[in-house]
Design a protein around this motif. Sequence first.
Motif, mmCIF file in Angstrom:
data_model
loop_
_atom_site.group_PDB
_atom_site.id
_atom_site.type_symbol
_atom_site.label_atom_id
_atom_site.label_comp_id
_atom_site.label_asym_id
_atom_site.label_seq_id
_atom_site.Cartn_x
_atom_site.Cartn_y
_atom_site.Cartn_z
ATOM 1 N N LEU A 108 -35.790 -88.548 7.129
ATOM 2 C CA LEU A 108 -35.934 -88.296 5.696
ATOM 3 C C LEU A 108 -34.620 -87.854 5.064
ATOM 4 O O LEU A 108 -33.807 -87.172 5.690
ATOM 5 N N TYR A 109 -34.464 -88.215 3.785
ATOM 6 C CA TYR A 109 -33.274 -87.818 3.028
ATOM 7 C C TYR A 109 -33.666 -86.857 1.915
ATOM 8 O O TYR A 109 -34.732 -86.984 1.311
ATOM 9 N N LEU A 110 -32.785 -85.915 1.651
ATOM 10 C CA LEU A 110 -33.052 -84.887 0.641
ATOM 11 C C LEU A 110 -32.757 -85.395 -0.769
ATOM 12 O O LEU A 110 -31.861 -86.222 -0.981
ATOM 13 N N ARG A 111 -33.515 -84.864 -1.723
ATOM 14 C CA ARG A 111 -33.319 -85.175 -3.134
ATOM 15 C C ARG A 111 -32.632 -84.006 -3.854
ATOM 16 O O ARG A 111 -32.762 -82.850 -3.446
ATOM 17 N N THR A 112 -31.954 -84.327 -4.947
ATOM 18 C CA THR A 112 -31.412 -83.289 -5.815
ATOM 19 C C THR A 112 -32.539 -82.744 -6.691
ATOM 20 O O THR A 112 -33.665 -83.255 -6.668
ATOM 21 N N SER A 113 -32.240 -81.719 -7.466
ATOM 22 C CA SER A 113 -33.255 -81.127 -8.342
ATOM 23 C C SER A 113 -33.762 -82.118 -9.382
ATOM 24 O O SER A 113 -34.893 -82.004 -9.867
ATOM 25 N N SER A 114 -32.945 -83.126 -9.714
ATOM 26 C CA SER A 114 -33.367 -84.145 -10.677
ATOM 27 C C SER A 114 -34.116 -85.305 -10.009
ATOM 28 O O SER A 114 -34.528 -86.245 -10.690
ATOM 29 N N GLY A 115 -34.253 -85.248 -8.684
ATOM 30 C CA GLY A 115 -34.997 -86.281 -7.968
ATOM 31 C C GLY A 115 -34.153 -87.391 -7.385
ATOM 32 O O GLY A 115 -34.671 -88.308 -6.745
ATOM 33 N N GLU A 116 -32.847 -87.302 -7.579
ATOM 34 C CA GLU A 116 -31.958 -88.350 -7.065
ATOM 35 C C GLU A 116 -31.858 -88.245 -5.540
ATOM 36 O O GLU A 116 -31.617 -87.165 -4.992
ATOM 37 N N LEU A 117 -32.017 -89.355 -4.856
ATOM 38 C CA LEU A 117 -31.968 -89.376 -3.400
ATOM 39 C C LEU A 117 -30.512 -89.308 -2.930
ATOM 40 O O LEU A 117 -29.632 -89.972 -3.478
ATOM 41 N N THR A 118 -30.262 -88.486 -1.916
ATOM 42 C CA THR A 118 -28.919 -88.357 -1.350
ATOM 43 C C THR A 118 -28.924 -88.899 0.076
ATOM 44 O O THR A 118 -29.942 -89.363 0.574
ATOM 45 N N ASN A 119 -27.784 -88.804 0.738
ATOM 46 C CA ASN A 119 -27.718 -89.209 2.145
ATOM 47 C C ASN A 119 -27.757 -88.000 3.073
ATOM 48 O O ASN A 119 -27.397 -88.098 4.246
ATOM 49 N N GLU A 120 -28.217 -86.854 2.526
ATOM 50 C CA GLU A 120 -28.314 -85.628 3.312
ATOM 51 C C GLU A 120 -29.658 -85.531 4.022
ATOM 52 O O GLU A 120 -30.716 -85.741 3.402
ATOM 53 N N LEU A 121 -29.620 -85.215 5.308
ATOM 54 C CA LEU A 121 -30.835 -85.038 6.100
ATOM 55 C C LEU A 121 -31.335 -83.598 6.001
ATOM 56 O O LEU A 121 -30.584 -82.691 5.632
ATOM 57 N N ILE A 122 -32.607 -83.380 6.351
ATOM 58 C CA ILE A 122 -33.148 -82.022 6.408
ATOM 59 C C ILE A 122 -32.470 -81.310 7.578
ATOM 60 O O ILE A 122 -32.543 -81.776 8.716
ATOM 61 N N PRO A 123 -31.790 -80.189 7.329
ATOM 62 C CA PRO A 123 -31.122 -79.523 8.454
ATOM 63 C C PRO A 123 -32.100 -78.743 9.321
ATOM 64 O O PRO A 123 -33.057 -78.154 8.819
ATOM 65 N N THR A 124 -31.874 -78.766 10.610
ATOM 66 C CA THR A 124 -32.612 -77.857 11.486
ATOM 67 C C THR A 124 -32.005 -76.468 11.317
ATOM 68 O O THR A 124 -30.839 -76.316 10.902
ATOM 69 N N PHE A 125 -32.781 -75.447 11.633
ATOM 70 C CA PHE A 125 -32.273 -74.085 11.541
ATOM 71 C C PHE A 125 -31.096 -73.884 12.495
ATOM 72 O O PHE A 125 -30.140 -73.170 12.178
ATOM 73 N N GLU A 126 -31.144 -74.543 13.635
ATOM 74 C CA GLU A 126 -30.042 -74.408 14.602
ATOM 75 C C GLU A 126 -28.719 -74.934 14.031
ATOM 76 O O GLU A 126 -27.654 -74.377 14.302
ATOM 77 N N LYS A 127 -28.783 -76.012 13.260
ATOM 78 C CA LYS A 127 -27.552 -76.534 12.659
ATOM 79 C C LYS A 127 -26.971 -75.546 11.654
ATOM 80 O O LYS A 127 -25.754 -75.377 11.562
ATOM 81 N N VAL A 128 -27.850 -74.887 10.916
ATOM 82 C CA VAL A 128 -27.394 -73.870 9.959
ATOM 83 C C VAL A 128 -26.799 -72.677 10.706
ATOM 84 O O VAL A 128 -25.764 -72.132 10.310
ATOM 85 N N LEU A 129 -27.432 -72.274 11.794
ATOM 86 C CA LEU A 129 -26.910 -71.171 12.599
ATOM 87 C C LEU A 129 -25.531 -71.506 13.166
ATOM 88 O O LEU A 129 -24.624 -70.667 13.157
ATOM 89 N N ALA A 130 -25.371 -72.716 13.649
ATOM 90 C CA ALA A 130 -24.086 -73.128 14.213
ATOM 91 C C ALA A 130 -22.992 -73.089 13.149
ATOM 92 O O ALA A 130 -21.873 -72.629 13.408
ATOM 93 N N TYR A 131 -23.323 -73.559 11.945
ATOM 94 C CA TYR A 131 -22.339 -73.519 10.856
ATOM 95 C C TYR A 131 -22.016 -72.078 10.465
ATOM 96 O O TYR A 131 -20.847 -71.720 10.260
ATOM 97 N N ALA A 132 -23.049 -71.235 10.358
ATOM 98 C CA ALA A 132 -22.850 -69.832 9.976
ATOM 99 C C ALA A 132 -21.967 -69.109 10.988
ATOM 100 O O ALA A 132 -21.082 -68.333 10.616
ATOM 101 N N LYS A 133 -22.184 -69.373 12.255
ATOM 102 C CA LYS A 133 -21.398 -68.721 13.308
ATOM 103 C C LYS A 133 -19.934 -69.134 13.244
ATOM 104 O O LYS A 133 -19.036 -68.312 13.413
#
Length: 277
Positions: A108-133
């Motif tokens: 799945l690809y994420l939408r902007t607040s206006s509904g426009e489809l992007t090429n961004e995937l739903i991040p897993t929490f682990e990916k966010v943790l890795a970036y934060a670290k």
Amino acid sequence: MKSKAIVFVLCVLNYLAMAQPHDFLSKGKDTVLICGHRGGFYNQLPENSLIAIKYTVSHCNIKPVIVEVDIRKSKEGTLYVMHDETVDRTTNGVGKISDLSNAYLNTLYLRTSSGELTNELIPTFEKVLAYAKANDVVLMLDIKDDVWEETIELVTRYDLIKKCIVLTFDPAMTSKVYSLSDAVAISFLAKDEASWKSVQKSGISNSSLIAYITSSTTGALIKEFQRFKIAMMTDASESNRNNAAIYPAEFYLEMIAKKQIDILITDFPVDVSQKLK
């Protein structure tokens, strides 16, 4: 005399431990810290996306940067970053995330607040943790499903327990998180005296607490939190209260001064950080 001296030293050490804020709060003691709600709301960037988080971290000029993310669990038990119960609003998919497989969610690809489809995937929490670290980011966690243990376990595995704030909205939830970790910062909803007394009864150390100030929090209660050296935060909620528009700088400055805020949660972290800096 020797035993009394030992008791005295232990009492002093206990007091100091309770009085000291988490490291990320002490770094920002001379200025309010900014937290990007759902990573930040930007026209071309989807909420709760890695690209929005990266934009906030890169452009926010008040450090350390805090980003708030929402956590939900897939059918297979993987933790994903997603605010809604379903993927309908924010992606090109349909269905409750708890009923969906990882294989489907990862297409799945994420939408902007206006509904426009992007090429961004739903991040897993682990990916966010890795970036934060890797980027010295403080995470504020809004745990939507009953995945408290799994969340704390992952945060601990990434050695980020001292760089996270867990949001809780009732005293029972606050106590539950504290039972899982006495090291993580825990936000509690400080709506009135009764809610504060309930949190006190649980015996949680003041150094673990952050009071979430609301419109119903009295001035007397704010002074009490100051006396106990409990950090305080509140949210601007521009999307809900100001037609998704940023306020003038004076609005934020008055809010911070009136409520003695240490952390300001905003939909527009980059813009607000520039106004306040």
